[in-house]
Design a protein around this motif. Structure first.
Motif, PDB file in Angstrom:
ATOM      1  N   PRO A  51      -7.017 -60.320  -2.322  1.00 44.60           N
ATOM      2  CA  PRO A  51      -6.166 -59.271  -2.897  1.00 44.60           C
ATOM      3  C   PRO A  51      -6.986 -58.225  -3.648  1.00 44.60           C
ATOM      4  O   PRO A  51      -8.074 -58.521  -4.168  1.00 44.60           O
ATOM      5  CB  PRO A  51      -5.251 -60.023  -3.863  1.00 44.60           C
ATOM      6  N   THR A  52      -6.499 -57.015  -3.708  1.00 41.13           N
ATOM      7  CA  THR A  52      -7.140 -55.949  -4.465  1.00 41.13           C
ATOM      8  C   THR A  52      -7.310 -56.380  -5.912  1.00 41.13           C
ATOM      9  O   THR A  52      -6.422 -56.980  -6.497  1.00 41.13           O
ATOM     10  CB  THR A  52      -6.284 -54.670  -4.399  1.00 41.13           C
ATOM     11  N   GLY A  53      -8.472 -56.078  -6.483  1.00 37.72           N
ATOM     12  CA  GLY A  53      -8.723 -56.400  -7.876  1.00 37.72           C
ATOM     13  C   GLY A  53      -9.472 -57.699  -8.084  1.00 37.72           C
ATOM     14  O   GLY A  53      -9.906 -57.993  -9.186  1.00 37.72           O
ATOM     15  N   CYS A  54      -9.635 -58.491  -7.024  1.00 33.67           N
ATOM     16  CA  CYS A  54     -10.366 -59.755  -7.155  1.00 33.67           C
ATOM     17  C   CYS A  54     -11.862 -59.487  -7.209  1.00 33.67           C
ATOM     18  O   CYS A  54     -12.365 -58.551  -6.608  1.00 33.67           O
ATOM     19  CB  CYS A  54     -10.075 -60.672  -5.973  1.00 33.67           C
ATOM     20  N   THR A  55     -12.577 -60.337  -7.908  1.00 29.84           N
ATOM     21  CA  THR A  55     -14.028 -60.277  -7.978  1.00 29.84           C
ATOM     22  C   THR A  55     -14.607 -60.631  -6.611  1.00 29.84           C
ATOM     23  O   THR A  55     -14.070 -61.481  -5.905  1.00 29.84           O
ATOM     24  CB  THR A  55     -14.539 -61.280  -9.027  1.00 29.84           C
ATOM     25  N   GLU A  56     -15.719 -59.977  -6.267  1.00 30.36           N
ATOM     26  CA  GLU A  56     -16.379 -60.310  -4.999  1.00 30.36           C
ATOM     27  C   GLU A  56     -16.803 -61.768  -5.008  1.00 30.36           C
ATOM     28  O   GLU A  56     -17.228 -62.295  -6.031  1.00 30.36           O
ATOM     29  CB  GLU A  56     -17.611 -59.426  -4.790  1.00 30.36           C
ATOM     30  N   ALA A  57     -16.725 -62.391  -3.852  1.00 31.30           N
ATOM     31  CA  ALA A  57     -17.178 -63.771  -3.707  1.00 31.30           C
ATOM     32  C   ALA A  57     -18.693 -63.811  -3.843  1.00 31.30           C
ATOM     33  O   ALA A  57     -19.382 -62.837  -3.575  1.00 31.30           O
ATOM     34  CB  ALA A  57     -16.751 -64.310  -2.341  1.00 31.30           C
ATOM     35  N   THR A  58     -19.187 -64.948  -4.259  1.00 37.75           N
ATOM     36  CA  THR A  58     -20.621 -65.130  -4.408  1.00 37.75           C
ATOM     37  C   THR A  58     -21.021 -66.420  -3.721  1.00 37.75           C
ATOM     38  O   THR A  58     -20.361 -67.439  -3.875  1.00 37.75           O
ATOM     39  CB  THR A  58     -21.006 -65.211  -5.900  1.00 37.75           C
ATOM     40  N   ALA A  59     -22.105 -66.363  -2.973  1.00 38.85           N
ATOM     41  CA  ALA A  59     -22.633 -67.556  -2.320  1.00 38.85           C
ATOM     42  C   ALA A  59     -23.781 -68.085  -3.156  1.00 38.85           C
ATOM     43  O   ALA A  59     -24.603 -67.328  -3.650  1.00 38.85           O
ATOM     44  CB  ALA A  59     -23.134 -67.209  -0.924  1.00 38.85           C
ATOM     45  N   PHE A  60     -23.825 -69.373  -3.305  1.00 39.62           N
ATOM     46  CA  PHE A  60     -24.936 -69.989  -4.025  1.00 39.62           C
ATOM     47  C   PHE A  60     -25.284 -71.273  -3.323  1.00 39.62           C
ATOM     48  O   PHE A  60     -24.453 -72.172  -3.196  1.00 39.62           O
ATOM     49  CB  PHE A  60     -24.551 -70.245  -5.487  1.00 39.62           C
ATOM     50  N   HIS A  61     -26.475 -71.375  -2.810  1.00 35.48           N
ATOM     51  CA  HIS A  61     -26.906 -72.532  -2.028  1.00 35.48           C
ATOM     52  C   HIS A  61     -27.638 -73.526  -2.920  1.00 35.48           C
ATOM     53  O   HIS A  61     -28.666 -73.200  -3.496  1.00 35.48           O
ATOM     54  CB  HIS A  61     -27.826 -72.073  -0.899  1.00 35.48           C
ATOM     55  N   VAL A  62     -27.077 -74.724  -3.017  1.00 33.20           N
ATOM     56  CA  VAL A  62     -27.710 -75.784  -3.800  1.00 33.20           C
ATOM     57  C   VAL A  62     -27.640 -77.063  -2.986  1.00 33.20           C
ATOM     58  O   VAL A  62     -26.599 -77.402  -2.432  1.00 33.20           O
ATOM     59  CB  VAL A  62     -26.974 -76.000  -5.147  1.00 33.20           C
ATOM     60  N   LEU A  63     -28.748 -77.760  -2.907  1.00 31.98           N
ATOM     61  CA  LEU A  63     -28.737 -79.057  -2.246  1.00 31.98           C
ATOM     62  C   LEU A  63     -27.927 -80.028  -3.096  1.00 31.98           C
ATOM     63  O   LEU A  63     -27.949 -79.955  -4.325  1.00 31.98           O
ATOM     64  CB  LEU A  63     -30.168 -79.570  -2.077  1.00 31.98           C
ATOM     65  N   ALA A  95      -5.459 -63.160  -9.579  1.00 30.54           N
ATOM     66  CA  ALA A  95      -5.410 -61.767  -9.139  1.00 30.54           C
ATOM     67  C   ALA A  95      -4.497 -60.905 -10.015  1.00 30.54           C
ATOM     68  O   ALA A  95      -4.627 -59.682 -10.027  1.00 30.54           O
ATOM     69  CB  ALA A  95      -4.953 -61.689  -7.690  1.00 30.54           C
ATOM     70  N   LYS A  96      -3.600 -61.534 -10.775  1.00 36.16           N
ATOM     71  CA  LYS A  96      -2.703 -60.786 -11.663  1.00 36.16           C
ATOM     72  C   LYS A  96      -3.244 -60.704 -13.086  1.00 36.16           C
ATOM     73  O   LYS A  96      -2.585 -60.183 -13.973  1.00 36.16           O
ATOM     74  CB  LYS A  96      -1.313 -61.418 -11.655  1.00 36.16           C
ATOM     75  N   GLY A  97      -4.443 -61.273 -13.320  1.00 36.68           N
ATOM     76  CA  GLY A  97      -5.043 -61.226 -14.651  1.00 36.68           C
ATOM     77  C   GLY A  97      -4.624 -62.354 -15.562  1.00 36.68           C
ATOM     78  O   GLY A  97      -4.904 -62.330 -16.756  1.00 36.68           O
ATOM     79  N   VAL A  98      -3.983 -63.365 -15.020  1.00 30.56           N
ATOM     80  CA  VAL A  98      -3.527 -64.511 -15.806  1.00 30.56           C
ATOM     81  C   VAL A  98      -4.612 -65.590 -15.783  1.00 30.56           C
ATOM     82  O   VAL A  98      -5.154 -65.899 -14.718  1.00 30.56           O
ATOM     83  CB  VAL A  98      -2.206 -65.071 -15.214  1.00 30.56           C
ATOM     84  N   PRO A  99      -4.939 -66.170 -16.951  1.00 34.90           N
ATOM     85  CA  PRO A  99      -5.955 -67.235 -16.968  1.00 34.90           C
ATOM     86  C   PRO A  99      -5.588 -68.380 -16.037  1.00 34.90           C
ATOM     87  O   PRO A  99      -4.437 -68.799 -15.958  1.00 34.90           O
ATOM     88  CB  PRO A  99      -5.957 -67.701 -18.426  1.00 34.90           C
ATOM     89  N   VAL A 100      -6.586 -68.881 -15.311  1.00 34.91           N
ATOM     90  CA  VAL A 100      -6.385 -69.997 -14.399  1.00 34.91           C
ATOM     91  C   VAL A 100      -6.506 -71.291 -15.198  1.00 34.91           C
ATOM     92  O   VAL A 100      -7.543 -71.545 -15.808  1.00 34.91           O
ATOM     93  CB  VAL A 100      -7.428 -69.961 -13.259  1.00 34.91           C
ATOM     94  N   PRO A 101      -5.460 -72.103 -15.223  1.00 34.61           N
ATOM     95  CA  PRO A 101      -5.497 -73.343 -15.999  1.00 34.61           C
ATOM     96  C   PRO A 101      -6.608 -74.280 -15.528  1.00 34.61           C
ATOM     97  O   PRO A 101      -6.831 -74.434 -14.334  1.00 34.61           O
ATOM     98  CB  PRO A 101      -4.131 -73.982 -15.775  1.00 34.61           C
TER      99      PRO A 101
END
Length: 105
Positions: A51-63, A95-101
């Motif tokens: 959805p519009t307004g979401c932070t870009e995804a980030t990839a992080f590779h960890v074994l 996406a609506k700016g509400v904290p994720v529990p």
């Protein structure tokens, strides 16, 4: 547009060779280089619909055996180091700016 010269291209090839030399089964420098150059994020941004307004995804590779440990808030991750410290703070919101529990960063 860049008009890379042969000398510049050769330097890039040499650099990739150096990255390969320090890579091993438990140290994937190519994955790290992909993250540093932004290639991982670019691929995710081009293919992940959000959805519009979401932070870009980030990839992080960890074994799996190198999975990050959980630390208490305010923990010093470089204890004993004289290097300058950085501080990070933020919130995990939907996406609506509400904290994720129960979300953690």
């Amino acid at each position: 547009d860049i008009k890379l010269t042969e000398a510049e291209w050769q330097r890039g090839i040499d650099y990739l060779g150096q990255v390969g030399e320090v890579s091993s089964s438990d140290r994937n420098e190519f994955a790290l280089l992909s993250h540093v150059l932004g290639l991982s994020t670019l691929v995710l941004a081009q293919h992940d619909k959000k959805p519009t307004g979401c932070t870009e995804a980030t990839a992080f590779h960890v074994l799996p055996e190198q999975a990050p440990l959980l630390h208490d808030l305010g923990a010093d991750l470089k204890a004993g180091s004289n290097d300058p410290k950085g501080y990070v703070h933020g919130s995990v919101l939907d996406a609506k700016g509400v904290p994720v529990p129960h979300a953690s960063m």
